[in-house]
Design a protein around this motif. Structure first.
Motif, short mmCIF file in Angstrom:
data_model
loop_
_atom_site.label_atom_id
_atom_site.label_comp_id
_atom_site.label_asym_id
_atom_site.label_seq_id
_atom_site.Cartn_x
_atom_site.Cartn_y
_atom_site.Cartn_z
N ASP A 1 0.87 -1.17 0.00
CA ASP A 1 0.00 0.00 0.00
C ASP A 1 0.91 1.22 0.00
O ASP A 1 2.14 1.08 0.04
N GLN A 2 0.33 2.41 -0.07
CA GLN A 2 1.10 3.64 0.06
C GLN A 2 0.61 4.39 1.29
O GLN A 2 -0.60 4.45 1.53
N SER A 3 1.54 4.98 2.03
CA SER A 3 1.21 5.67 3.26
C SER A 3 0.40 6.93 2.97
O SER A 3 0.78 7.73 2.11
N ASP A 4 -0.69 7.13 3.71
CA ASP A 4 -1.51 8.33 3.52
C ASP A 4 -0.74 9.59 3.88
O ASP A 4 -1.01 10.66 3.35
N SER A 5 0.25 9.47 4.77
CA SER A 5 0.93 10.69 5.20
C SER A 5 2.03 11.13 4.24
O SER A 5 2.29 12.31 4.10
N ASP A 6 2.71 10.19 3.54
CA ASP A 6 3.78 10.64 2.64
C ASP A 6 3.83 9.91 1.31
O ASP A 6 4.73 10.17 0.49
N GLY A 7 2.89 9.02 1.05
CA GLY A 7 2.85 8.36 -0.25
C GLY A 7 3.88 7.25 -0.43
O GLY A 7 3.92 6.59 -1.47
N LEU A 8 4.73 7.03 0.57
CA LEU A 8 5.78 6.02 0.42
C LEU A 8 5.20 4.60 0.50
O LEU A 8 4.14 4.38 1.06
N GLY A 9 5.94 3.65 -0.08
CA GLY A 9 5.49 2.27 -0.12
C GLY A 9 5.45 1.64 1.26
O GLY A 9 6.30 1.91 2.10
N LEU A 10 4.41 0.81 1.49
CA LEU A 10 4.25 0.10 2.76
C LEU A 10 4.04 -1.38 2.47
O LEU A 10 3.37 -1.73 1.50
N VAL A 11 4.61 -2.23 3.34
CA VAL A 11 4.36 -3.66 3.21
C VAL A 11 3.18 -4.02 4.11
O VAL A 11 3.22 -3.75 5.31
N LEU A 12 2.12 -4.58 3.53
CA LEU A 12 0.96 -4.97 4.33
C LEU A 12 1.12 -6.39 4.87
O LEU A 12 0.69 -6.70 5.97
N ILE A 13 1.70 -7.27 4.03
CA ILE A 13 1.89 -8.66 4.44
C ILE A 13 3.37 -8.99 4.29
O ILE A 13 3.86 -9.19 3.17
N ALA A 14 4.09 -9.03 5.40
CA ALA A 14 5.54 -9.23 5.34
C ALA A 14 5.92 -10.65 4.93
O ALA A 14 6.98 -10.87 4.34
N GLU A 15 5.06 -11.62 5.28
CA GLU A 15 5.34 -13.02 4.92
C GLU A 15 4.20 -13.51 4.03
O GLU A 15 3.34 -14.27 4.49
N PRO A 16 4.16 -13.11 2.77
CA PRO A 16 2.98 -13.43 1.94
C PRO A 16 2.91 -14.91 1.61
O PRO A 16 3.93 -15.58 1.47
N PRO A 17 1.67 -15.43 1.49
CA PRO A 17 1.49 -16.82 1.07
C PRO A 17 1.97 -17.02 -0.37
O PRO A 17 2.06 -16.06 -1.14
N ALA A 18 2.24 -18.27 -0.71
CA ALA A 18 2.84 -18.61 -2.01
C ALA A 18 2.12 -17.99 -3.20
O ALA A 18 2.74 -17.53 -4.15
N GLU A 19 0.77 -17.97 -3.13
CA GLU A 19 0.04 -17.49 -4.32
C GLU A 19 0.26 -16.00 -4.57
O GLU A 19 0.01 -15.52 -5.67
N LEU A 20 0.75 -15.27 -3.58
CA LEU A 20 1.00 -13.84 -3.80
C LEU A 20 2.44 -13.55 -4.23
O LEU A 20 2.78 -12.42 -4.60
N LEU A 21 3.30 -14.59 -4.20
CA LEU A 21 4.72 -14.35 -4.50
C LEU A 21 5.00 -13.87 -5.93
O LEU A 21 5.87 -13.01 -6.13
N PRO A 22 4.28 -14.38 -6.95
CA PRO A 22 4.56 -13.86 -8.30
C PRO A 22 4.37 -12.34 -8.38
O PRO A 22 5.19 -11.64 -8.99
N GLY A 23 3.32 -11.84 -7.74
CA GLY A 23 3.09 -10.40 -7.73
C GLY A 23 4.21 -9.66 -7.01
O GLY A 23 4.63 -8.58 -7.44
N VAL A 24 4.71 -10.25 -5.92
CA VAL A 24 5.80 -9.62 -5.17
C VAL A 24 7.07 -9.58 -6.03
O VAL A 24 7.76 -8.56 -6.08
N ARG A 25 7.36 -10.69 -6.73
CA ARG A 25 8.55 -10.71 -7.60
C ARG A 25 8.41 -9.64 -8.68
O ARG A 25 9.38 -8.98 -9.05
N ASP A 26 7.20 -9.47 -9.19
CA ASP A 26 6.93 -8.45 -10.19
C ASP A 26 7.23 -7.06 -9.59
O ASP A 26 7.83 -6.20 -10.25
N ALA A 27 6.82 -6.86 -8.34
CA ALA A 27 7.08 -5.58 -7.67
C ALA A 27 8.58 -5.34 -7.51
O ALA A 27 9.07 -4.22 -7.71
N VAL A 28 9.33 -6.40 -7.19
CA VAL A 28 10.79 -6.28 -7.05
C VAL A 28 11.38 -5.79 -8.38
O VAL A 28 12.21 -4.89 -8.43
N ASP A 29 10.90 -6.36 -9.49
CA ASP A 29 11.35 -6.00 -10.83
C ASP A 29 10.98 -4.58 -11.22
O ASP A 29 11.72 -3.87 -11.88
N ARG A 30 9.74 -4.20 -10.87
CA ARG A 30 9.20 -2.94 -11.35
C ARG A 30 9.61 -1.73 -10.52
O ARG A 30 9.58 -0.61 -11.03
#
Ligand code: HEM
Ligand code: SF4
Lengths: 398, 64
Positions: free
Chosen positions: B25-54
Motif C-alpha cells: 500500500d502507500q502511506s496516507d501521510s507521505d505516499g511512500l510504499g508500505l508492506v501490508l503482508i511481510a510473509e505473503p502466502p505462495a500465491e502472492l509471491l509472483p506479484g511480489v517478484r513483479d514488484a521487485v522488478d518494477r
C-alpha cells in the motif's frame, strides 16, 4: 579498446509514422554507439533493456543536463520543465526534496478515486465530438483538451479559474518556437495560480496538489509555481500524443484492436502493452544522463564526463519479454521502460495510465466502428525533442 | 520469504501497489510504499517478484 565510430543522431525522418527515425535501428544493432547531436555534443546511445535500467538507476550517472545533447542548435529548448522547480535535472537529496512531497497526489488509490471525475471529463468531450458530426479531429476534440483539464483538477484549480487557466495554458503550450513568448504566457499562468495559492493558504486544504504544496511542504513560492506549471507541461503533450498514437497503432493492427473490443475491462493491461510497444517502436535516442565516473555498460566503458542517452527501443528487447517486437494485447503487463526507470521515473505515470485506460475504453466502446477518415500514412505529425505525435487524426464512426 | 521496502530511497511511485495490491500500500501521510503482508502466502509471491522488478528505486526485496 577501439573507439566507436560517431554517426549523426538520426531524427525526424521516420520511414513510418509509428516507427523509429530512419537509420536508427541499424546504428544501434551492435551495442552502444556514439552519436553526434545537432548542437555539437557527442553522446553514447544505450538501447538494451538491462543497459537502460542500469543507466537510469545507477547513481554514477547524473541527471544534470547542462551542456548536454540537444536537437536544436540555439538551445531554445523549452520542453525541459522551467527552473527552479525542475526536478528532472536534479540528483540525490535535492531531487527527493522536490519530488517526494508530490507523490501523495499521484498515489494509486488517490488516482482511483479520481476515475469517476476523469470519466465525466472524457464523456463530455466525446459528446461534443459526436455532436460536431463526422469527420471529427480526435486530436483537437479529445487528445488535447482532456489532459490539461485533468491536471487542473489534480492541481486544485477551482471551477471559477478553470476557463482562464485553460485558455492561458493552451496558448502557452501552443508556443512551439519562441522562448520569450512561452515565458510571457507562463508568467500569466503564474498569476492565475498565485490566486489559487492564496485560496489554499486561507482554507488550509491539502486535498489537491497546490493545497498540499502550500500547506504541507517547505517549498518557496517560486518553486511551487514552477512545479505547478512544470506538471502542466510535462503531463499535457505526452498524454495527448500517446492517446493519439495508441489509437493509430490499433487502427494499424485490426486483429489487436479486436482483442480490446472483445474485453474492454482489460484496458489496464492493454495500456501497458501499448506503452511498451508504441514507445519502443518510436525508438530514437532519448533521455540524457552524464557519467560522473567511468562506468561499464553493455560491454563498453563510458568515461567520466561522457554523455549517454537511452533509447526506448529497449522496450523491444527479448530480455524483457518473448516476441518483444510484436504487439500482443493478450500479454500480461511487463516492466517496460515507457515511463523511464530509476528515481526520475515519470511522476505522472499512474495518472497517465488512468487517463489512457479511460480514453481508450470509452472511444472504442462508444464508437465501435471508429476508423481513420484518411490513411495513417497521409496524416501530418509533429516532431519535437521528446514529444512526437499526430497533428490531427480525422476519424469517422458510423 | 520476507518482503521489505527500504523507505530511505523509496520515491512513492506506487508500482509495488500496482504489481501486488494485496501485499503493498502507500502511506496516507507521505505516499511512500508500505508492506501490508511481510510473509505473503505462495500465491502472492509472483506479484511480489513483479514488484521487485518494477520498483523504479529498486528498494523492494524478497528474502528467504
Ligand atoms: C503517456 C504519458 C507520459 C509518458 C510516456 C511520460 C514519460 C516520462 C519519462 C520517460 C520520464 C523520465 C525522464 C527522465 O528519466 O529524465 C518522465 C518524467 C516526468 N514526468 Fe512523465 N510521462 C507521461 C505523462 C506525464 C504526466 C501526466 C505527468 C504529470 C502530471 C508527468 C510528469 C512528469 C514529471 C514531473 C517527470 C520528472 C520526474 C523526475 O525527474 O523525477 N508525466 N515522464
Ligand atoms: S515501487 Fe518502489 S519506489 Fe514505488 S512506492 Fe513501491 S517501494 Fe516505493
Amino acid at each position: 579498446m577501439t573507439e566507436a565510430a560517431v554517426c549523426p543522431v538520426p531524427h525526424e525522418n521516420r520511414t513510418h509514422p509509428l516507427g523509429a527515425p530512419a537509420g536508427f535501428e541499424e546504428a544501434i544493432s551492435n551495442g552502444p554507439v556514439k552519436m553526434l547531436w545537432p548542437n555539437g555534443v557527442e553522446a553514447w546511445v544505450v538501447s538494451s533493456y538491462a543497459g537502460v535500467r542500469q543507466v537510469l538507476s545507477d547513481r554514477r550517472f547524473s541527471a544534470n543536463k547542462e551542456g548536454g545533447p540537444e536537437m536544436r542548435t540555439e538551445g531554445e529548448q523549452i520542453l525541459g520543465l522551467p527552473q527552479p522547480g525542475n526536478m528532472n535535472v536534479m540528483d540525490g537529496d535535492e531531487h527527493l526534496r522536490l519530488r517526494r512531497p508530490l507523490s501523495r497526489a499521484f498515489m494509486v488509490k488517490r488516482l482511483n478515486e479520481m476515475r469517476p471525475r476523469i470519466q465525466e471529463i472524457v464523456d463530455q468531450h466525446f459528446d461534443e465530438m459526436e455532436r460536431g458530426g463526422e469527420p471529427a479531429d480526435l486530436v483537437s476534440s479529445v487528445c488535447l483538451p482532456v489532459p490539461s483539464l485533468v491536471i487542473a483538477e489534480l492541481l486544485g484549480v477551482g471551477a471559477e479559474h478553470q476557463a482562464l487557466f485553460q485558455a492561458t495554458a493552451r496558448e502557452m503550450l501552443g508556443k512551439n518556437g519562441s522562448k520569450a513568448e512561452y515565458e510571457a504566457k507562463a508568467a500569466e499562468l503564474g498569476e492565475v495560480l498565485a490566486k489559487v495559492v492564496d485560496e489554499k493558504k486561507a482554507s488550509g486544504s491539502t486535498d489537491d496538489l497546490i493545497g498540499l504544496m502550500v500547506n504541507d511542504t517547505d517549498f518557496e513560492m517560486d518553486e511551487l509555481l514552477m512545479l505547478a506549471i512544470g506538471l502542466l507541461v510535462a503531463g499535457h503533450e505526452t498524454t495527448s500524443n500517446f492517446f493519439g498514437l495508441f489509437t493509430l497503432t490499433l487502427f494499424e493492427n485490426p486483429d489487436q484492436l479486436a482483442v480490446l473490443k472483445r474485453d474492454p475491462s482489460r484496458a489496464d493491461v492493454i495500456v501497458e502493452e501499448l506503452l511498451r510497444y508504441t514507445i519502443g517502436k518510436l525508438g530514437g535516442a532519448g533521455i540524457a544522463r552524464r557519467a560522473l565516473e567511468d562506468v561499464e555498460v553493455d560491454g563498453v566503458t563510458i568515461r567520466a564526463g561522457d554523455w549517454v542517452t537511452v533509447s526506448s527501443h529497449a522496450n523491444l528487447d527479448e530480455q524483457l519479454c518473448p516476441h518483444a517486437s510484436e504487439l500482443d494485447l493478450e500479454r500480461r503487463a511487463v516492466p517496460h521502460l515507457g515511463f523511464g526507470f530509476g528515481p526520475h521515473q515519470c511522476l505522472g505515470a499512474n495518472l497517465a495510465r488512468v487517463e489512457l485506460q479511460i480514453l481508450l475504453r470509452t472511444l472504442f466502446t462508444r464508437f465501435p466502428n471508429v476508423r481513420p477518415a484518411i490513411p495513417v500514412a497521409e496524416m501530418a505529425f509533429r516532431e519535437d525533442m521528446i514529444t512526437y505525435g499526430a497533428a490531427a487524426i480525422p476519424v469517422v464512426w458510423s | 520469504m520476507t518482503v521489505r521496502i527500504d523507505q530511505t530511497k523509496c520515491i512513492g511511485s506506487g508500482q509495488c501497489v500496482l504489481a501486488a495490491p494485496d501485499v503493498f500500500d502507500q502511506s496516507d501521510s507521505d505516499g511512500l510504499g508500505l508492506v501490508l503482508i511481510a510473509e505473503p502466502p505462495a500465491e502472492l509471491l509472483p506479484g511480489v517478484r513483479d514488484a521487485v522488478d518494477r520498483c523504479p528505486a529498486q528498494v523492494v526485496s524478497l528474502e528467504e
